[in-house]
Design an enzyme around this catalytic site. Structure first.
Site, PDB file in Angstrom:
ATOM      1  N   TRP A 106      34.064  47.125  40.459  1.00 35.77           N
ATOM      2  CA  TRP A 106      32.917  47.199  41.369  1.00 35.77           C
ATOM      3  C   TRP A 106      33.287  46.553  42.699  1.00 35.77           C
ATOM      4  O   TRP A 106      33.962  45.526  42.728  1.00 35.77           O
ATOM      5  CB  TRP A 106      31.714  46.434  40.817  1.00 35.77           C
ATOM      6  CG  TRP A 106      31.062  46.984  39.593  1.00 35.77           C
ATOM      7  CD1 TRP A 106      31.176  46.508  38.317  1.00 35.77           C
ATOM      8  CD2 TRP A 106      30.161  48.093  39.519  1.00 35.77           C
ATOM      9  NE1 TRP A 106      30.411  47.258  37.460  1.00 35.77           N
ATOM     10  CE2 TRP A 106      29.774  48.234  38.177  1.00 35.77           C
ATOM     11  CE3 TRP A 106      29.644  48.979  40.470  1.00 35.77           C
ATOM     12  CZ2 TRP A 106      28.896  49.220  37.751  1.00 35.77           C
ATOM     13  CZ3 TRP A 106      28.769  49.971  40.048  1.00 35.77           C
ATOM     14  CH2 TRP A 106      28.405  50.082  38.701  1.00 35.77           C
ATOM     15  N   CYS A 166      34.099  41.296  38.762  1.00 36.18           N
ATOM     16  CA  CYS A 166      33.822  42.047  39.984  1.00 36.18           C
ATOM     17  C   CYS A 166      32.337  42.333  40.182  1.00 36.18           C
ATOM     18  O   CYS A 166      31.812  42.223  41.299  1.00 36.18           O
ATOM     19  CB  CYS A 166      34.625  43.341  40.009  1.00 36.18           C
ATOM     20  SG  CYS A 166      34.466  44.378  38.536  1.00 36.18           S
TER      21      CYS A 166
END
Length: 227
Positions: A106, A166
């Site tokens: 991400w 993330c």
């Protein structure tokens, strides 16, 4: 659905099950539902004073944007009133196949209207750059950014220290940037968001979900959080 994956929280458009909630425990990689919940909480509650200036796209909407036709996107995005927003936050995922749930990373894209910039914040610098650049072309007409003047900028931002944080970095960076843009918070993102803060953020989100579930008079999940 088995009871062990019972609904934990129904908040606005976000529905979280126990399997989603359990992803907040390290070393799990959080899913789109946790990010969607946090974005909705920011927009509805924590930063509702700036709701007319910000738009936080649901990860599922962002994923559809990467693969959907222009016609389908128009129907999807029109209710969000993106041309009137000063800041549009988009979670970017590197999933290459729209038919499958997945992806491994991400990152965060923010359109800043005053600078006519698409700013990309990647806690694993370079990992999502190609995906983010392609996303600019998708988003540009719907935020009505002037194509001849707009810029794409890879931003300096905190870097994760493992392979699984993330999504939490995306949430923490989003929270910081809204404070910076809308509340005149002047401390640099690299000084506020770090590994320790991200670990605390996991616990904070857990506690927030628990508090909202217990406070909901219509909730039947109180037993899930009993000591």
């Amino acid at each position: 659905m088995a009871d062990e994956d019972a609904i934990v929280l129904n908040f606005g458009d976000s529905l979280l099950r126990k399997s989603d909630f359990d992803l907040l425990t390290e070393p799990n990689w959080i899913n789109d539902k946790i990010i969607a919940f946090c974005f909705e909480f920011f927009e509805r509650e924590q930063f509702n004073h700036s709701a007319d200036r910000i738009a936080l796209l649901n990860p599922s909407v962002a994923e559809l944007m990467r693969f959907a036709s222009v016609e389908d996107l128009a129907v999807l995005l029109e209710p969000l009133h993106l041309p009137s927003k000063q800041y549009v936050f988009v979670p970017i995922n590197d999933n290459p196949d729209p038919a499958k749930v997945g992806g491994s990373h991400w990152s965060l894209m923010v359109y800043v209207r005053s600078k006519q910039e698409f700013q990309h914040y990647d806690a694993l610098k370079g990992s999502n750059q190609s995906v983010a650049k392609r996303f600019v072309d998708k988003l540009q007409p719907f935020v009505q950014a002037p194509r001849g003047k707009l810029k794409y900028v890879e931003m300096d931002c905190p870097q994760q220290q493992n392979s699984y944080d993330c999504g939490i970095y995306v949430i923490a960076m989003t929270e910081h940037l809204i404070k910076e843009f809308c509340e005149c918070f002047s401390v640099p993102i690299t000084e506020v968001v770090n590994h320790n803060i991200v670990q605390q953020k996991r616990k904070h989100i857990e506690c927030l979900i628990q508090e909202l579930a217990v406070a909901d008079p219509n909730s039947d999940t109180h037993h899930l959080f009993s000591s």
